[in-house]
Design an enzyme around this catalytic site. Structure first.
Site, PDB file in Angstrom:
ATOM      1  CB  SER A 152      -0.342  10.150   1.122  1.00 36.08           C
ATOM      2  OG  SER A 152       0.058   8.948   0.542  1.00 36.08           O
ATOM      3  CB  CYS A 196      10.577  12.032  -5.568  1.00 32.50           C
ATOM      4  SG  CYS A 196      11.169  11.695  -3.911  1.00 32.50           S
ATOM      5  NE  ARG A 256      -4.670   2.347   4.074  1.00 29.54           N
ATOM      6  CZ  ARG A 256      -3.619   2.471   3.276  1.00 29.54           C
ATOM      7  NH1 ARG A 256      -2.644   3.310   3.596  1.00 29.54           N
ATOM      8  NH2 ARG A 256      -3.510   1.761   2.174  1.00 29.54           N
TER       9      ARG A 256
END
Lengths: 463, 463
Positions: free
Chosen positions: A46, A50, A78
């Site tokens: 994650s 860029c 999660r």
């Protein structure tokens, strides 16, 4: 459409960067009951891929800043079973199972639904010397770490192969770190998705910033420095150019080996074919991000334009559908932007050249106008090229360059493209005006108004 | 539709600022043969009225910078007979003639086509003391000159009546010139076209910048300073507030006296009614800019929202049609933006409150997200409020506030409004992304995605 996932079923995701973690997170939000496993080849999940050039440049100082959530966060918050250093080796569609290697051992894991988010990999040319130390690539955060260490070990001259986004962002990054930069581009212009009359603005900026640019130049190989085993020379046009490091940024290709060898269909672009629900030719396998195609809203056909925004959106759609949802991805307009030293450049839709390749009857206008009211200090010129259908006036694409106000102005034209507007419709948009932010006739409106005059009037136009 | 103007006919334009000079210039470009006369009450034409607060602030240093082209330019280069200090007194529709006063004499001039571009005038309240020296208005460049001279004569405390755009831009201007500023607003919130949950962001900025704000406060009058004839006190809520100058910025109204007394029809908004070709109830008379209505693309009904962009566009359409053309004005979305100290605010379409007044079933979302990627330094939060039809999801309007990247982001939503997009369509727009300019999920996309979840699900929604 895949059937709703059974209670407690298993979603397997291969790849844990943008698309993969978006898919896993979306699935978890919708289905607290299912098991979610992510196989990530590298050591980070994650992260903002860029942003790696800005990390190398030192603009982003802390590595942790690039990682919004780490593997532990996903595991803890999660309940996503993230397995790092886990490289998927084989996909068996019949058995619904993926074999992978992690920590020296190989094992297989079954799935009820599989999301492929394997991303893209740099194109590696079989150039002599390409495996020399000091010949660098940038795709992952770990690649960025290697580049940073190389710079810190002392680099005065850098050669960059490829003048696409990564190549130019890295030209800026290396310059910021004090290196003299030479960029080699095989094609006649930088930023090949732009038309030459726009990329020349970028080329001027590179030269103004002291970058040496060799266009239309093929690099033939690399040689070690005299008396060392690290790269010392780049070979091009029969010359030996001294260099302390080389960055190969000559494009990427979709990472499709796992999918293709299992029999998943690839599209004409070479990336994994998907429908609007991100489902591949196998109804239990979805794909998202840089490894997959996306519907282009201008051509109406699949395209392969690997970008972070698309990866995140497709990942969300794939994650939802993998657990029985029915989300659809709205397609891409190919919108992109970047900073090249002090210049902002942005693009959406088709260039003149790409529209012509599509067989469209293409017209274009190119205007330059201020970013702010002429009354207000500090503005700078923005050049807008607007590409449209010569007969119908439909907006096909746009490119912009300037020192401010470019990146988000392109979105207005992206919206017009999604809405299939004509240049007349674009010229009618009630755009914002205030002296510090725009002239009363925004550059976009000026371009659209000029285009209106040309619709149906170009040589050979119908009617 | 007016018939094409006869060879060598006369176009008369009343008003020489944005709409008037746009009309005259457009007519000249299309028709080299016609005579074009402009009557301008003041001493300047074609100036950037929206820039006057920045001229007062000293951000724009030279007065000449506000005047792109002066009267001589229009006379010489465009053969437009500009008459300065010429105040139109009476319009005779039957005789096609306008009587005006200039330089102490009164004369009449006939027209074949007439464009009314009389603009708007400040609402003057019959408050005790409103005619005292030091009670200022800002509408024209000459008003701005008076304010500058007042400041230069020494002003420590300024009271501003009205917290609309002009009031707030002038609060910043007076602060920049070293004055302590108190703003009085009759309504419960500043910037009344914004919803309170957005205007409160602006109010926080004003307070942070040291502005004293009295909301829901009626100013009852002004008193001279003890022993002087200049204003010294503003009276509000039974208090006498010491002040060296007062700016009355409590709204404007369309300047319709000339038109109305001649029998030209006004619309329900009080401004001159026009069709999409800018033609009034008299086929030889057109109107454009702040004196006229415009079709609102959300409501489909005429609205009166005086803005410089609209004035320029309508003027161009009116000028074309006055000499026999057939241009149409595309309507307004009510897009506007301004800078309030370090804040950018922008709006397009309807607010929640105005949409409810239209009888629409309104839903909205309000989110805050970064202007740049979280990885990239220097970003700041942008708050986006998106207003949409609760049942169909049609985008009705948006408001934004933040420290960068707001003014031009609103245009993407303006485009969506013109295209009658739903929030689903808005969420699908391929918006640009690069760490220095936007996060991977642009604030606009986040707002739209949140809105998608609410469509058809609000209490009482159909289906």
């Amino acid at each position: 459409m895949p059937s709703a996932m059974r209670e407690g079923g298993r979603l397997l995701v291969v790849g844990g960067v943008a698309a993969g973690m978006s898919a896993a997170s979306r699935a978890r939000r919708l289905r607290p009951d299912v098991e979610i496993v992510v196989l990530e080849k590298g050591q980070d999940v994650s992260y903002g891929a860029c942003a790696t050039p800005y990390y190398v440049a030192g603009v982003i100082e802390e590595r942790d800043r690039l990682i919004r959530y780490d593997a532990d966060f996903f595991r803890r918050e999660r309940r996503i079973d993230v397995r790092l250093g886990a490289e998927a080796l084989e996909l068996d569609l019949r058995r619904k199972s993926v074999t992978y290697r992690a920590g020296g051992t190989t094992e297989a894991t079954a799935y009820d639904a599989l999301v492929l988010a394997t991303g893209a990999v740099p194109v590696k040319f079989p150039l002599p010397g390409i495996d020399l130390p000091g010949v660098l690539f940038l795709r992952t955060l770990e690649d960025a770490d290697i580049i940073k260490r190389t710079i810190e070990a002392g680099v005065e001259r850098v050669s960059i192969l490829g003048a696409g986004y990564i190549g130019l962002e890295m030209a800026e990054a290396f310059s910021a770190r004090g290196a003299a930069v030479t960029v080699f581009e095989l094609l006649p212009n930088v930023l090949s998705t732009y038309d030459p009359d726009m990329s020349e603005i970028v080329e001027r900026e590179l030269l103004d910033q002291g970058v040496i640019l060799h266009k239309g130049t093929r690099v033939e190989g690399f040689e070690p420095a005299s008396g060392g085993d690290r790269v010392g020379y780049a070979l091009a046009s029969g010359r030996r150019i001294a260099t302390d490091a080389v960055l190969v940024a000559a494009g990427v290709k979709p990472a499709t080996a796992l999918a293709a060898s299992a029999g998943i269909e690839l599209g004409a672009t070479g990336a994994i074919r998907v429908d609007a629900r991100q489902v591949t030719s196998d109804p239990s396998v979805l794909a998202a991000g840089d490894c997959s195609e996306a519907l282009h809203v201008v051509t109406g056909r699949p395209a392969w334009i690997p970008l972070g925004t698309t990866a995140n959106k497709q990942g969300k759609v794939a994650g939802e559908n993998a657990v029985g949802g029915n989300a659809r991805f709205g397609g891409i307009a190919g919108t992109n932007t970047t900073k090249v030293f002090d210049l902002e450049v942005a693009q959406t839709g088709l260039s003149s050249a790409s529209a012509e390749r599509e067989g469209l009857r293409v017209a274009s206008v190119r205007i330059t106008a201020g970013s702010r009211a002429h009354t207000y200090p500090g503005g700078s010129p923005i050049t807008v090229k607007l590409v449209f259908d010569a007969d119908s006036g439909r907006v096909l694409g746009a490119q912009m360059a300037g020192r401010e106000g470019v990146a988000k102005r392109i979105d207005t034209i992206a919206a017009a493209i999604h809405a299939r507007m004509s240049v007349t419709g674009l010229a009618e948009i009630d755009m914002s005006y205030a002296p510090p932010f725009a002239p009363v006739w925004d550059p976009v409106l000026i371009a659209a108004s000029e285009a209106v005059k040309k619709v149906g009037r170009s040589p050979g136009a119908r009617g």
